[in-house]
Write a protein that holds these residues in place. Sequence first.
Motif, short mmCIF file in Angstrom:
data_model
loop_
_atom_site.label_atom_id
_atom_site.label_comp_id
_atom_site.label_asym_id
_atom_site.label_seq_id
_atom_site.Cartn_x
_atom_site.Cartn_y
_atom_site.Cartn_z
N LEU A 158 1.13 -1.01 0.22
CA LEU A 158 -0.20 -0.19 -0.45
C LEU A 158 1.15 1.06 -0.14
CD1 LEU A 158 -2.93 1.37 -0.12
CD2 LEU A 158 -3.03 1.11 2.57
N LEU A 159 2.20 1.18 0.48
CA LEU A 159 2.35 2.16 0.70
C LEU A 159 3.59 2.46 -0.52
CD1 LEU A 159 4.41 1.68 4.60
CD2 LEU A 159 2.66 3.59 4.33
N ILE A 160 3.67 1.28 -2.17
CA ILE A 160 4.41 1.42 -2.19
C ILE A 160 3.59 2.17 -3.40
CG2 ILE A 160 5.65 0.60 -4.24
CD1 ILE A 160 6.67 -1.57 -2.73
N ARG A 161 2.32 1.39 -3.38
CA ARG A 161 1.76 2.39 -4.60
C ARG A 161 1.19 4.16 -3.77
NH1 ARG A 161 -3.50 4.02 -3.75
NH2 ARG A 161 -5.13 3.88 -5.65
N ASN A 162 1.26 3.95 -3.01
CA ASN A 162 1.41 6.07 -2.92
C ASN A 162 2.53 6.29 -3.00
OD1 ASN A 162 -1.09 5.70 -0.87
ND2 ASN A 162 -0.61 5.40 1.21
N GLU A 163 3.74 5.56 -2.51
CA GLU A 163 4.61 6.81 -3.07
C GLU A 163 4.81 7.12 -4.75
OE1 GLU A 163 7.12 7.46 -2.44
OE2 GLU A 163 6.26 7.64 0.37
#
Length: 416
Positions: free
Chosen positions: A40-45
């Motif tokens: 999820l954090l990689i997607r947001n990045e």
Amino acid sequence: MSSGPKLLSLDAFAKTVEDARVKTASGGLITMICVLIVMLLIRNEYYDYTSVVIRPELVVNRDVNKQLDINLDITFPDIPCGVLTLDILDLTGDLHLDLFASGFDIFRVLPLGQEIKDDLPILSGINKIDEKCRGLTEEEIKENRPCGSCYGALDQANSQYCCNTCESVRLAYATKQWGFYDGSDIEQCEREGYVAKMKERISQNEGCRVKGLAKINRISGNLHFAPGTPFSARGRHSHDLSLWTKYPEKFTLNHKINHFSFGADPGSLLSIASPEEEDQVPSIHPLDGYTFTVDKKDHVALYYLSVVSTRVEFLENRKPAVDTNQFSVITHDRPIRGGRDDDHQNTLHAQGGVPGTFFHFDILPMKIINREEYAKTWSGFILGVVSSIAGVLTVGAVLDRSVWAAEQAIRGKKEL
């Protein structure tokens, strides 16, 4: 060989043997949760990395010698065309009189709302009295050419000046700053039908809509609509209010600003912006749709505008840059007679002035450059991904150890 022990002492990644590792169900659950959070954090990045933002920059404006366009569309529902004039004054002393004659479209607004292109002759060229009211030559005098009366407004000895049209009479009156009213009893105006048209429009309570563009110097000044022919002498600017005062029960300063902007058409930014970018495009036309309603005649509507040049530069030059202007506005109105304000008795209005609608603009010496950029650089994206993975795994490891320690403590109590 001798460097081996030294390197071993510097190893920050100490390894464990497989036999010393203990795997638990809680650790597996924590691992799955960590993987989901990392994804999820990689997607947001990645979303931040690919999203485009507008970053403003404030610089000194170096285009001060270029003229500035004013785009105007305003409707006066209670004032017929032919009563109002439009003028521009700036701090240099330059005065642009009666701009209606310089490319503006003027429409009569009928009582039922229909709009018809105005056909009344527009008074223009006040400073060209010698051309508009040219006298007769010696040959024309010998041919007994007619020399229309200027009704005492100009010296007509030896046919030096002639007023053969209604416009020339109006110009002659303007030079003397005489009240022209509606032209009644002036033979030239009666003959041309000017008087009949003005009386008909006033009696039918017609309005007027003005659309067009004017050019001004990039210095502070004002643009205003006011009744009657403008006068300018010895640094004093005034208007012929004779027709305005002749009908005490007619005319109000109610108006609607359909559009007001400086520079590029305000729709041009939205037209070249994608749907995702429309929310980021700055508003540059805060007066559009503004309605002023006071139902009063001897009144003045004031708009104080602060104008700043604006340039929009698009990402990777995929679209041409747009130069326009933004402005903020403060509105005010007051009665010409002065006195205390009806709503705020502690406010005392100044007395005097000309009834009308005034736009006072202050041209700021700064320029805003709005540049489209990616929210993050490539290196920032990589750093964000690495930080996200490392942070989640570190927190997961601490949580797993805490759960493991708690399980061991509970198990030890049960064995006792």
